[in-house]
Design a protein around this motif. Structure first.
Motif, PDB file in Angstrom:
ATOM      1  N   TRP A  36       0.432  -1.692  -0.228  1.00 20.01           N
ATOM      2  CA  TRP A  36       0.248   0.305  -0.253  1.00 20.01           C
ATOM      3  C   TRP A  36       1.030   0.953  -0.337  1.00 20.01           C
ATOM      4  CZ3 TRP A  36      -3.822  -1.670   4.061  1.00 20.01           C
ATOM      5  CH2 TRP A  36      -4.247  -2.825   4.245  1.00 20.01           C
ATOM      6  N   LEU A  37       1.686   1.319   0.610  1.00 20.27           N
ATOM      7  CA  LEU A  37       2.913   2.807   0.963  1.00 20.27           C
ATOM      8  C   LEU A  37       4.020   2.929  -0.150  1.00 20.27           C
ATOM      9  CD1 LEU A  37       4.049   1.972   4.846  1.00 20.27           C
ATOM     10  CD2 LEU A  37       2.684   3.617   3.773  1.00 20.27           C
ATOM     11  N   GLY A  38       4.173   1.787  -1.129  1.00 27.11           N
ATOM     12  CA  GLY A  38       4.922   2.096  -1.962  1.00 27.11           C
ATOM     13  C   GLY A  38       4.416   0.602  -3.276  1.00 27.11           C
ATOM     14  N   PRO A  39       3.490   0.792  -3.725  1.00 31.06           N
ATOM     15  CA  PRO A  39       3.069  -0.072  -5.204  1.00 31.06           C
ATOM     16  C   PRO A  39       4.045  -0.293  -5.572  1.00 31.06           C
ATOM     17  CG  PRO A  39       1.716   1.291  -5.047  1.00 31.06           C
ATOM     18  CD  PRO A  39       1.974   2.036  -3.778  1.00 31.06           C
ATOM     19  N   GLY A  40       4.340  -1.092  -6.888  1.00 35.55           N
ATOM     20  CA  GLY A  40       5.343  -1.490  -7.892  1.00 35.55           C
ATOM     21  C   GLY A  40       6.742  -1.436  -7.018  1.00 35.55           C
ATOM     22  N   VAL A  41       7.371  -0.469  -5.931  1.00 34.22           N
ATOM     23  CA  VAL A  41       8.842  -0.192  -5.279  1.00 34.22           C
ATOM     24  C   VAL A  41       9.108  -1.142  -4.614  1.00 34.22           C
ATOM     25  CG1 VAL A  41      10.187   0.951  -4.253  1.00 34.22           C
ATOM     26  CG2 VAL A  41       7.902   2.113  -4.686  1.00 34.22           C
ATOM     27  N   ASN A  42      10.004  -2.091  -5.604  1.00 33.18           N
ATOM     28  CA  ASN A  42      10.755  -2.755  -5.068  1.00 33.18           C
ATOM     29  C   ASN A  42      11.927  -2.640  -4.044  1.00 33.18           C
ATOM     30  OD1 ASN A  42      12.082  -5.518  -5.531  1.00 33.18           O
ATOM     31  ND2 ASN A  42      13.091  -5.267  -6.879  1.00 33.18           N
ATOM     32  N   ASN A  43      11.655  -3.087  -3.471  1.00 31.25           N
ATOM     33  CA  ASN A  43      12.753  -2.738  -1.891  1.00 31.25           C
ATOM     34  C   ASN A  43      13.118  -4.606  -1.216  1.00 31.25           C
ATOM     35  OD1 ASN A  43      10.712  -3.847   0.293  1.00 31.25           O
ATOM     36  ND2 ASN A  43      10.198  -2.057   0.612  1.00 31.25           N
ATOM     37  N   ARG A  44      14.413  -4.191  -0.749  1.00 29.67           N
ATOM     38  CA  ARG A  44      14.687  -5.215  -0.152  1.00 29.67           C
ATOM     39  C   ARG A  44      14.103  -6.574   0.581  1.00 29.67           C
ATOM     40  NH1 ARG A  44      20.075  -2.773   1.068  1.00 29.67           N
ATOM     41  NH2 ARG A  44      21.381  -2.382  -1.579  1.00 29.67           N
ATOM     42  N   ALA A  45      13.399  -6.012   1.759  1.00 30.81           N
ATOM     43  CA  ALA A  45      12.727  -6.480   2.951  1.00 30.81           C
ATOM     44  C   ALA A  45      11.289  -6.587   1.857  1.00 30.81           C
ATOM     45  CB  ALA A  45      12.231  -5.546   4.062  1.00 30.81           C
ATOM     46  N   GLY A  46      10.878  -6.245   1.364  1.00 34.00           N
ATOM     47  CA  GLY A  46      10.227  -7.044   0.030  1.00 34.00           C
ATOM     48  C   GLY A  46       9.630  -7.805  -0.216  1.00 34.00           C
ATOM     49  N   SER A  47      10.983  -8.459  -1.589  1.00 37.48           N
ATOM     50  CA  SER A  47      11.425  -9.383  -1.898  1.00 37.48           C
ATOM     51  C   SER A  47      11.853 -10.250  -1.303  1.00 37.48           C
ATOM     52  CB  SER A  47      12.928  -9.000  -2.913  1.00 37.48           C
ATOM     53  OG  SER A  47      13.135  -8.880  -2.112  1.00 37.48           O
ATOM     54  N   VAL A  48      12.133 -10.647  -0.020  1.00 38.57           N
ATOM     55  CA  VAL A  48      12.097 -11.107   0.929  1.00 38.57           C
ATOM     56  C   VAL A  48      10.549 -11.919   0.858  1.00 38.57           C
ATOM     57  CG1 VAL A  48      12.957 -12.474   2.895  1.00 38.57           C
ATOM     58  CG2 VAL A  48      15.079 -10.748   1.458  1.00 38.57           C
ATOM     59  N   LEU A  49       9.958 -10.693   1.633  1.00 39.33           N
ATOM     60  CA  LEU A  49       8.714 -11.153   1.730  1.00 39.33           C
ATOM     61  C   LEU A  49       7.895 -11.558   1.561  1.00 39.33           C
ATOM     62  CD1 LEU A  49       7.659  -7.830   4.539  1.00 39.33           C
ATOM     63  CD2 LEU A  49       7.819 -10.116   5.047  1.00 39.33           C
ATOM     64  N   TRP A  50       7.766 -11.565  -0.443  1.00 35.74           N
ATOM     65  CA  TRP A  50       7.633 -12.404  -1.292  1.00 35.74           C
ATOM     66  C   TRP A  50       7.976 -13.197  -1.733  1.00 35.74           C
ATOM     67  CZ3 TRP A  50       8.508 -14.295  -6.277  1.00 35.74           C
ATOM     68  CH2 TRP A  50       7.198 -14.486  -6.679  1.00 35.74           C
ATOM     69  N   SER A  51       9.334 -13.834  -1.452  1.00 38.49           N
ATOM     70  CA  SER A  51       9.595 -15.419  -1.669  1.00 38.49           C
ATOM     71  C   SER A  51       8.706 -15.817  -0.060  1.00 38.49           C
ATOM     72  CB  SER A  51      10.934 -15.034  -1.271  1.00 38.49           C
ATOM     73  OG  SER A  51      11.575 -14.349  -3.018  1.00 38.49           O
ATOM     74  N   LEU A  52       8.692 -15.251   0.525  1.00 40.53           N
ATOM     75  CA  LEU A  52       8.330 -16.664   1.778  1.00 40.53           C
ATOM     76  C   LEU A  52       6.559 -16.667   1.412  1.00 40.53           C
ATOM     77  CD1 LEU A  52       9.313 -17.565   4.682  1.00 40.53           C
ATOM     78  CD2 LEU A  52       8.536 -15.216   4.789  1.00 40.53           C
ATOM     79  N   ASN A  53       6.282 -15.192   1.039  1.00 43.00           N
ATOM     80  CA  ASN A  53       4.469 -15.450   1.837  1.00 43.00           C
ATOM     81  C   ASN A  53       3.736 -15.858  -0.046  1.00 43.00           C
ATOM     82  OD1 ASN A  53       4.663 -14.723   3.899  1.00 43.00           O
ATOM     83  ND2 ASN A  53       4.686 -12.259   3.375  1.00 43.00           N
ATOM     84  N   GLU A  54       4.770 -15.869  -1.146  1.00 36.27           N
ATOM     85  CA  GLU A  54       3.565 -15.535  -2.670  1.00 36.27           C
ATOM     86  C   GLU A  54       3.034 -17.768  -2.819  1.00 36.27           C
ATOM     87  OE1 GLU A  54       2.004 -14.859  -5.737  1.00 36.27           O
ATOM     88  OE2 GLU A  54       2.855 -13.914  -4.245  1.00 36.27           O
ATOM     89  N   PRO A  55       4.193 -18.497  -2.165  1.00 37.18           N
ATOM     90  CA  PRO A  55       4.021 -19.732  -2.455  1.00 37.18           C
ATOM     91  C   PRO A  55       1.971 -19.928  -1.299  1.00 37.18           C
ATOM     92  CG  PRO A  55       5.904 -20.245  -1.730  1.00 37.18           C
ATOM     93  CD  PRO A  55       5.316 -18.496  -1.455  1.00 37.18           C
ATOM     94  N   LEU A  56       2.237 -19.039  -0.354  1.00 35.43           N
ATOM     95  CA  LEU A  56       0.596 -19.479  -0.265  1.00 35.43           C
ATOM     96  C   LEU A  56      -0.406 -18.604  -0.880  1.00 35.43           C
ATOM     97  CD1 LEU A  56      -1.162 -20.243   2.655  1.00 35.43           C
ATOM     98  CD2 LEU A  56      -0.612 -18.630   3.289  1.00 35.43           C
ATOM     99  N   LEU A  57       0.491 -17.215  -0.993  1.00 40.47           N
ATOM    100  CA  LEU A  57      -0.879 -16.732  -1.523  1.00 40.47           C
ATOM    101  C   LEU A  57      -1.224 -16.942  -2.881  1.00 40.47           C
ATOM    102  CD1 LEU A  57       1.148 -12.736  -0.101  1.00 40.47           C
ATOM    103  CD2 LEU A  57      -1.655 -13.932   0.609  1.00 40.47           C
ATOM    104  N   SER A  58      -0.330 -17.262  -3.348  1.00 36.57           N
ATOM    105  CA  SER A  58      -0.747 -17.955  -4.925  1.00 36.57           C
ATOM    106  C   SER A  58      -1.636 -18.820  -5.237  1.00 36.57           C
ATOM    107  CB  SER A  58       0.558 -17.796  -5.836  1.00 36.57           C
ATOM    108  OG  SER A  58       1.464 -19.082  -5.555  1.00 36.57           O
TER     109      SER A  58
END
Length: 185
Positions: free
Chosen positions: A126-148
Protein backbone atom coordinates in the motif's frame (compact mmCIF):
# COMPACT_ATOMS: atom_id res chain seq x y z
CA UNK A 1 3.82 -16.26 39.48
CA UNK A 2 2.71 -13.26 41.38
CA UNK A 3 5.51 -10.79 41.82
CA UNK A 4 6.51 -8.16 39.31
CA UNK A 5 10.02 -9.62 39.18
CA UNK A 6 8.61 -13.01 38.16
CA UNK A 7 6.44 -11.38 35.52
CA UNK A 8 9.38 -9.40 34.15
CA UNK A 9 11.59 -12.50 34.10
CA UNK A 10 8.89 -14.51 32.35
CA UNK A 11 8.44 -11.75 29.75
CA UNK A 12 12.19 -11.43 29.14
CA UNK A 13 12.88 -15.15 28.83
CA UNK A 14 9.80 -15.77 26.70
CA UNK A 15 10.61 -12.86 24.37
CA UNK A 16 14.24 -13.86 23.89
CA UNK A 17 13.34 -17.47 23.15
CA UNK A 18 10.59 -16.45 20.72
CA UNK A 19 12.90 -14.06 18.85
CA UNK A 20 15.56 -16.75 18.51
CA UNK A 21 12.97 -19.29 17.36
CA UNK A 22 11.50 -16.86 14.82
CA UNK A 23 14.94 -16.19 13.33
CA UNK A 24 15.55 -19.93 13.02
CA UNK A 25 12.11 -20.43 11.48
CA UNK A 26 13.02 -17.73 8.96
CA UNK A 27 16.29 -19.51 8.15
CA UNK A 28 14.52 -22.80 7.45
CA UNK A 29 11.64 -21.13 5.58
CA UNK A 30 13.85 -18.92 3.40
CA UNK A 31 15.87 -21.95 2.32
CA UNK A 32 12.70 -23.94 1.76
CA UNK A 33 11.20 -21.32 -0.60
CA UNK A 34 14.62 -20.67 -2.16
CA UNK A 35 14.64 -16.98 -1.37
CA UNK A 36 17.46 -14.83 -2.73
CA UNK A 37 20.46 -15.75 -0.59
CA UNK A 38 22.29 -12.52 -1.43
CA UNK A 39 19.47 -10.31 -0.19
CA UNK A 40 20.63 -8.38 2.91
CA UNK A 41 17.67 -9.67 4.95
CA UNK A 42 18.53 -13.27 4.04
CA UNK A 43 22.16 -12.57 4.84
CA UNK A 44 21.20 -11.17 8.26
CA UNK A 45 19.16 -14.27 9.09
CA UNK A 46 21.96 -16.50 7.84
CA UNK A 47 24.66 -14.73 9.87
CA UNK A 48 22.58 -14.70 13.04
CA UNK A 49 21.91 -18.44 12.86
CA UNK A 50 25.15 -19.74 11.34
CA UNK A 51 27.14 -19.91 14.63
CA UNK A 52 24.57 -22.35 16.04
CA UNK A 53 23.47 -24.24 12.92
CA UNK A 54 26.76 -24.20 11.03
CA UNK A 55 28.63 -26.76 13.15
CA UNK A 56 25.73 -29.20 12.82
CA UNK A 57 25.49 -28.74 9.05
CA UNK A 58 28.53 -30.95 8.57
CA UNK A 59 27.01 -33.70 10.70
CA UNK A 60 23.29 -33.55 9.88
CA UNK A 61 22.68 -33.97 6.13
CA UNK A 62 20.29 -31.88 4.05
CA UNK A 63 17.20 -33.45 2.58
CA UNK A 64 16.30 -31.79 -0.71
CA UNK A 65 15.84 -28.13 0.22
CA UNK A 66 15.24 -28.92 3.90
CA UNK A 67 17.99 -27.71 6.22
CA UNK A 68 17.69 -30.55 8.74
CA UNK A 69 20.42 -29.08 10.96
CA UNK A 70 18.37 -25.89 11.21
CA UNK A 71 15.21 -27.87 11.91
CA UNK A 72 16.98 -29.84 14.64
CA UNK A 73 18.33 -26.71 16.33
CA UNK A 74 14.91 -25.11 16.02
CA UNK A 75 13.17 -28.06 17.69
CA UNK A 76 15.74 -28.31 20.49
CA UNK A 77 15.38 -24.58 21.14
CA UNK A 78 11.58 -24.94 21.27
CA UNK A 79 11.85 -27.73 23.83
CA UNK A 80 14.30 -25.64 25.88
CA UNK A 81 11.77 -22.81 25.69
CA UNK A 82 9.12 -25.12 27.18
CA UNK A 83 11.44 -26.16 30.02
CA UNK A 84 12.41 -22.53 30.70
CA UNK A 85 8.81 -21.32 30.83
CA UNK A 86 7.74 -24.16 33.09
CA UNK A 87 10.75 -23.61 35.36
CA UNK A 88 9.86 -19.93 35.76
CA UNK A 89 6.27 -20.91 36.53
CA UNK A 90 7.63 -23.43 39.06
CA UNK A 91 6.04 -26.41 37.30
CA UNK A 92 7.64 -29.67 36.36
CA UNK A 93 7.22 -31.11 32.90
CA UNK A 94 8.26 -34.54 31.65
CA UNK A 95 10.20 -35.24 28.48
CA UNK A 96 7.28 -36.44 26.33
CA UNK A 97 4.99 -33.52 27.24
CA UNK A 98 7.90 -31.12 26.64
CA UNK A 99 8.55 -32.66 23.22
CA UNK A 100 4.85 -32.39 22.33
CA UNK A 101 4.51 -28.82 23.65
CA UNK A 102 7.71 -27.88 21.81
CA UNK A 103 6.20 -29.08 18.53
CA UNK A 104 2.92 -27.26 19.20
CA UNK A 105 4.75 -24.06 20.11
CA UNK A 106 6.75 -24.29 16.87
CA UNK A 107 3.53 -24.62 14.90
CA UNK A 108 1.95 -21.60 16.60
CA UNK A 109 5.09 -19.48 16.25
CA UNK A 110 5.33 -20.36 12.56
CA UNK A 111 1.68 -19.41 12.04
CA UNK A 112 2.21 -16.10 13.84
CA UNK A 113 5.37 -15.35 11.85
CA UNK A 114 3.55 -16.04 8.58
CA UNK A 115 0.64 -13.87 9.68
CA UNK A 116 2.99 -11.02 10.57
CA UNK A 117 4.98 -11.33 7.33
CA UNK A 118 1.83 -11.27 5.19
CA UNK A 119 0.55 -8.25 7.13
CA UNK A 120 3.83 -6.37 6.63
CA UNK A 121 3.91 -7.29 2.94
CA UNK A 122 0.36 -5.97 2.50
CA UNK A 123 1.25 -2.69 4.25
CA UNK A 124 4.39 -2.33 2.10
CA UNK A 125 2.30 -2.86 -1.03
CA UNK A 126 0.00 0.00 0.00
CA UNK A 127 2.83 2.40 0.87
CA UNK A 128 4.85 1.90 -2.27
CA UNK A 129 3.06 -0.20 -4.86
CA UNK A 130 5.44 -1.36 -7.54
CA UNK A 131 8.47 -0.27 -5.51
CA UNK A 132 10.99 -3.04 -5.16
CA UNK A 133 12.76 -3.04 -1.82
CA UNK A 134 14.93 -5.65 -0.16
CA UNK A 135 12.56 -6.59 2.64
CA UNK A 136 9.62 -6.71 0.24
CA UNK A 137 11.33 -9.18 -2.06
CA UNK A 138 12.14 -11.52 0.84
CA UNK A 139 8.56 -11.24 2.09
CA UNK A 140 7.28 -11.96 -1.41
CA UNK A 141 9.49 -15.07 -1.63
CA UNK A 142 8.27 -16.22 1.76
CA UNK A 143 4.55 -15.55 1.28
CA UNK A 144 3.96 -16.11 -2.42
CA UNK A 145 3.65 -19.93 -2.22
CA UNK A 146 0.67 -19.52 0.10
CA UNK A 147 -0.82 -16.40 -1.48
CA UNK A 148 -0.68 -17.77 -5.02
CA UNK A 149 -2.75 -20.79 -3.97
CA UNK A 150 -5.35 -18.53 -2.38
CA UNK A 151 -5.44 -16.29 -5.47
CA UNK A 152 -6.56 -19.29 -7.54
CA UNK A 153 -9.67 -19.57 -5.38
CA UNK A 154 -10.38 -15.96 -4.33
CA UNK A 155 -10.66 -13.57 -7.28
CA UNK A 156 -9.58 -9.94 -7.19
CA UNK A 157 -12.37 -7.50 -6.35
CA UNK A 158 -12.22 -4.17 -8.21
CA UNK A 159 -8.50 -4.67 -8.76
CA UNK A 160 -7.82 -5.36 -5.07
CA UNK A 161 -6.03 -8.56 -4.13
CA UNK A 162 -7.86 -10.09 -1.16
CA UNK A 163 -5.52 -13.06 -0.81
CA UNK A 164 -3.52 -11.52 2.09
CA UNK A 165 -6.73 -10.94 4.04
CA UNK A 166 -7.94 -14.50 3.43
CA UNK A 167 -4.50 -15.91 4.28
CA UNK A 168 -4.33 -13.99 7.56
CA UNK A 169 -7.83 -15.13 8.46
CA UNK A 170 -7.00 -18.78 7.72
CA UNK A 171 -3.68 -18.62 9.58
CA UNK A 172 -5.43 -17.19 12.63
CA UNK A 173 -8.09 -19.94 12.52
CA UNK A 174 -5.34 -22.58 12.43
CA UNK A 175 -3.50 -20.75 15.23
CA UNK A 176 -6.51 -21.03 17.53
CA UNK A 177 -7.08 -24.68 16.57
CA UNK A 178 -3.66 -25.71 17.93
CA UNK A 179 -4.21 -27.02 21.46
CA UNK A 180 -1.48 -25.05 23.21
CA UNK A 181 -1.57 -23.78 26.77
CA UNK A 182 -2.35 -20.02 26.86
CA UNK A 183 0.85 -19.32 28.82
CA UNK A 184 2.91 -20.54 25.87
CA UNK A 185 1.15 -18.40 23.27
Amino acid sequence: MGSNVDNALFFLVSTLFKLAIWVLILRVALQLVRADFFNPVSQLVWRLTQPVVGPLSGIVPRYRQWDLAGVLVLYVLAVLYIYAVFAILDYRVGLLPALWLGLLSLITMTLMLLTFSIFVQAILSWLGPGVNNRAGSVLWSLNEPLLSRIRRIVPMVSGIDLSPLVAILLLQVFYYLVPLHPVLR
